[in-house]
Scaffold this motif. Structure first.
Motif, PDB file in Angstrom:
ATOM      1  N   GLY A  27      -1.339-115.090 -54.355  1.00 43.77           N
ATOM      2  CA  GLY A  27      -0.179-114.410 -54.227  1.00 43.77           C
ATOM      3  C   GLY A  27       0.839-115.810 -54.411  1.00 43.77           C
ATOM      4  O   GLY A  27       1.996-115.252 -54.245  1.00 43.77           O
ATOM      5  N   ALA A  28       0.756-116.771 -54.688  1.00 42.32           N
ATOM      6  CA  ALA A  28       1.776-117.751 -55.108  1.00 42.32           C
ATOM      7  C   ALA A  28       2.461-117.843 -53.838  1.00 42.32           C
ATOM      8  O   ALA A  28       2.282-117.605 -52.792  1.00 42.32           O
ATOM      9  CB  ALA A  28       2.614-117.553 -56.334  1.00 42.32           C
ATOM     10  N   ILE A  29       3.844-118.947 -54.050  1.00 41.88           N
ATOM     11  CA  ILE A  29       4.797-118.894 -53.119  1.00 41.88           C
ATOM     12  C   ILE A  29       5.754-117.751 -52.655  1.00 41.88           C
ATOM     13  O   ILE A  29       6.010-117.369 -51.971  1.00 41.88           O
ATOM     14  CB  ILE A  29       5.455-120.244 -53.405  1.00 41.88           C
ATOM     15  CG1 ILE A  29       4.438-121.443 -53.262  1.00 41.88           C
ATOM     16  CG2 ILE A  29       6.530-120.372 -52.269  1.00 41.88           C
ATOM     17  CD1 ILE A  29       5.144-122.657 -53.958  1.00 41.88           C
ATOM     18  N   ALA A  30       6.317-117.361 -54.130  1.00 42.66           N
ATOM     19  CA  ALA A  30       6.929-116.340 -54.274  1.00 42.66           C
ATOM     20  C   ALA A  30       6.807-115.309 -55.501  1.00 42.66           C
ATOM     21  O   ALA A  30       6.506-115.927 -56.404  1.00 42.66           O
ATOM     22  CB  ALA A  30       8.325-116.519 -53.843  1.00 42.66           C
ATOM     23  N   THR A  31       7.371-114.068 -55.325  1.00 45.46           N
ATOM     24  CA  THR A  31       7.177-113.345 -56.622  1.00 45.46           C
ATOM     25  C   THR A  31       8.413-112.530 -56.737  1.00 45.46           C
ATOM     26  O   THR A  31       9.265-112.266 -55.845  1.00 45.46           O
ATOM     27  CB  THR A  31       5.989-112.536 -56.584  1.00 45.46           C
ATOM     28  OG1 THR A  31       5.948-111.850 -55.446  1.00 45.46           O
ATOM     29  CG2 THR A  31       4.643-112.991 -56.407  1.00 45.46           C
TER      30      THR A  31
ATOM     31  N   VAL B 240       7.825-104.135 -52.093  1.00 45.72           N
ATOM     32  CA  VAL B 240       7.476-105.026 -50.982  1.00 45.72           C
ATOM     33  C   VAL B 240       6.463-105.837 -51.361  1.00 45.72           C
ATOM     34  O   VAL B 240       5.395-105.151 -51.786  1.00 45.72           O
ATOM     35  CB  VAL B 240       7.172-104.442 -49.608  1.00 45.72           C
ATOM     36  CG1 VAL B 240       7.062-105.695 -48.710  1.00 45.72           C
ATOM     37  CG2 VAL B 240       8.387-103.874 -48.940  1.00 45.72           C
ATOM     38  N   GLY B 241       6.608-107.036 -51.732  1.00 41.60           N
ATOM     39  CA  GLY B 241       5.648-107.854 -52.311  1.00 41.60           C
ATOM     40  C   GLY B 241       4.865-108.929 -51.033  1.00 41.60           C
ATOM     41  O   GLY B 241       5.854-109.448 -50.429  1.00 41.60           O
ATOM     42  N   VAL B 242       3.598-108.995 -51.264  1.00 43.71           N
ATOM     43  CA  VAL B 242       3.122-109.904 -50.087  1.00 43.71           C
ATOM     44  C   VAL B 242       2.351-111.157 -50.866  1.00 43.71           C
ATOM     45  O   VAL B 242       1.765-111.215 -51.647  1.00 43.71           O
ATOM     46  CB  VAL B 242       1.760-109.191 -49.344  1.00 43.71           C
ATOM     47  CG1 VAL B 242       1.326-110.092 -48.314  1.00 43.71           C
ATOM     48  CG2 VAL B 242       2.560-107.766 -49.057  1.00 43.71           C
ATOM     49  N   ASN B 243       2.909-112.443 -50.358  1.00 41.39           N
ATOM     50  CA  ASN B 243       2.290-113.612 -50.977  1.00 41.39           C
ATOM     51  C   ASN B 243       1.541-114.156 -50.013  1.00 41.39           C
ATOM     52  O   ASN B 243       1.241-113.572 -48.881  1.00 41.39           O
ATOM     53  CB  ASN B 243       3.736-114.441 -51.221  1.00 41.39           C
ATOM     54  CG  ASN B 243       4.701-113.861 -52.149  1.00 41.39           C
ATOM     55  OD1 ASN B 243       4.308-113.828 -53.394  1.00 41.39           O
ATOM     56  ND2 ASN B 243       5.799-113.544 -51.642  1.00 41.39           N
ATOM     57  N   LYS B 244       0.647-115.349 -50.616  1.00 40.12           N
ATOM     58  CA  LYS B 244      -0.385-115.819 -49.600  1.00 40.12           C
ATOM     59  C   LYS B 244       0.043-116.814 -48.592  1.00 40.12           C
ATOM     60  O   LYS B 244       1.223-117.022 -48.293  1.00 40.12           O
ATOM     61  CB  LYS B 244      -1.425-116.862 -50.532  1.00 40.12           C
ATOM     62  CG  LYS B 244      -0.523-118.044 -51.049  1.00 40.12           C
ATOM     63  CD  LYS B 244      -1.297-118.762 -51.977  1.00 40.12           C
ATOM     64  CE  LYS B 244      -0.801-120.116 -52.045  1.00 40.12           C
ATOM     65  NZ  LYS B 244      -1.528-121.051 -52.971  1.00 40.12           N
ATOM     66  N   ILE B 245      -0.958-116.593 -47.429  1.00 40.13           N
ATOM     67  CA  ILE B 245      -0.591-117.139 -46.298  1.00 40.13           C
ATOM     68  C   ILE B 245      -1.062-118.791 -46.238  1.00 40.13           C
ATOM     69  O   ILE B 245      -2.034-118.867 -46.958  1.00 40.13           O
ATOM     70  CB  ILE B 245      -1.518-116.497 -45.191  1.00 40.13           C
ATOM     71  CG1 ILE B 245      -0.858-115.185 -45.042  1.00 40.13           C
ATOM     72  CG2 ILE B 245      -1.369-117.342 -43.646  1.00 40.13           C
ATOM     73  CD1 ILE B 245      -1.852-114.353 -43.704  1.00 40.13           C
TER      74      ILE B 245
END
Length: 438
Positions: A360-364, A376-381
């Motif tokens: 999920g990268a830092i931001a999308t 709503v997009g979810v990025n990696k933890i």
């Protein structure tokens, strides 16, 4: 002998046309009733079309990749006793093999009625070049005292610049010396050898026709990006408490109710957040000039499949328990990947969630799934250092990337909605009051 013409059937409410994604039969094929003859793709699903009768395929209404209107002539099938008889061996039981004489007669008849298609010319033959045009290395190539091919320093320097291994070039000069002309001919005929790195250039080119689900995705994404003025808000969320809660729930209920991922918890928070911000859970019809706010939350869950991105819909997410949400997501995503999702499960979403999981990268900056007004997009933890007022401490953090339709959602409203999501995810006890007991 009777020829039946069958039209492209109505495959869903509001569907006016469909694309021939793939033909499963060809001219001359003997098919049986209910055999799949083709797959058609709409903006909602891919559907198999079955044959209505048994017989021989004598006409196809369009090429693969063509778009046809519902009700257009799709296929013509010729039915008669002969066609039926030739189809029979494909469905006969193993112990019902015809007598040798009868079998020979049938094979002869099939050979007459369906002659083998001519074999295409060999690909190698189609592109074969004259022998003198193909650069090859010569086992008799002249070598110097050091074992290197004979060539002037200027030729060697030029070969280095071109990435050519002179051992692969045939020399035509005195004693097999490699000339500039030899080097030019070698390169002109695609004979560039590996560079000093030992890796050769990749010269292949592949053209892929955009059809089926891939084309529908391209059309919808282009329309959404062109027509909707997007703006995105990216917010950092600490998920220490959320991940601790998820671990405890899985330890307590994992064996009996199934293990939870992050996504069901996010959908639960989303259902709570839109209560205070109903303008987010809405559709916008710009042609009619109307905004439709939905009380029920029908979450679209973006799912990557071999055919492309699909968005199956989990209806009335607000009425489901945490584990029902998890089970619903699993069922819909598996159905989408196996191409078994129903057309009505791919429409009617009021807000979409997209996640790339560990990638999920830092931001999308996700694109809105029109006619919705938010995604709503979810990025990696990831573990990041966070200042607690006295020192930096490690915390599990996650970014939310949310996009909004600026025609109907103001920046302040969007920011309030994102902050509500952040609060619920950072203090997950606020999302629900009871879990029930097993």
């Amino acid at each position: 002998m009777t020829e039946h013409t069958f039209r492209l059937p109505d495959i869903g409410e509001g569907i006016a046309e469909a694309e021939i994604a793939v033909w499963l039969v060809k001219l001359g094929d003997i098919i049986r009733e209910d055999d799949a003859i083709c797959e058609v793709t709409t903006d909602k699903a891919t559907v198999e079309i079955p044959a209505a009768v048994s017989g021989k395929v004598v006409w196809l209404g369009a090429e693969q990749g063509a778009v046809m209107a519902i009700g257009s002539d799709l296929i013509r099938i010729e039915t008669d006793e002969t066609a039926t008889a030739t189809a029979a061996p494909t469905i006969a039981a193993p112990d019902a093999t015809p007598a040798p004489s009868e079998q020979a007669a049938k094979e002869s008849k099939v050979a007459v009625e369906t002659p083998p298609e001519p074999k295409p010319a060999s690909p190698a033959a189609a592109v074969k070049k004259p022998a003198q045009a193909v650069p090859v290395s010569s086992p008799l190539q002249a070598r110097g005292a050091t074992g290197r091919p004979l060539a002037a320093p200027s030729v060697r320097g030029r070969a280095i610049g071109l990435g050519v291994d002179l051992r692969q070039v045939r020399g035509t000069g005195p004693a097999g010396r490699i000339l500039h002309e030899d080097l030019e001919s070698f390169v002109a005929h695609g004979g560039a050898a590996p560079s000093m790195s030992g890796k050769g250039p990749r010269l292949g080119v592949e053209d892929i026709r955009v059809t089926g689900v891939r084309r529908k995705i391209a059309e919808r994404m282009a329309l959404a990006k062109r027509e909707i003025p997007h703006f995105s808000i990216i917010e950092e969320v600490e998920v220490e408490a959320l991940e601790d809660l998820r671990a405890k729930l899985n330890a307590r209920f994992g064996e009996t109710r199934g293990r939870l991922t992050l996504l069901p918890l996010l959908l639960r928070a989303l259902c709570e957040a839109v209560v205070d911000h109903p303008e987010i859970n809405a559709h916008y019809d710009d042609a009619a000039g109307t905004i439709t706010r939905h009380h029920g939350v029908h979450c679209g869950v973006a799912t990557q499949t071999d055919s492309g991105l699909m968005v199956p819909v989990l209806r009335h997410t607000e009425a489901l328990t945490l584990w029902e949400v998890a089970a619903g997501i699993k069922r819909l995503s598996q159905a989408a990947r196996n191409r078994r999702v129903l057309p009505d499960e791919l429409s009617g979403s009021t807000i979409t969630v997209t996640s790339l999981g560990p990638l999920g990268a830092i931001a999308t900056t996700p694109i809105i799934n029109a006619p919705e007004v938010a995604i709503v997009g979810v990025n990696k933890i990831a573990v990041r250092p966070v200042w607690n007022g006295n020192t930096f401490v490690p915390r599990r953090m996650m970014n939310l990337s949310c996009s909004f339709d600026h025609r109907v959602v103001d920046g302040w409203v969007a920011a309030e909605f994102v902050q509500k999501l952040k609060t619920l995810l950072e203090t997950p006890a606020m999302m629900f009051m009871e879990l029930g007991n097993d």
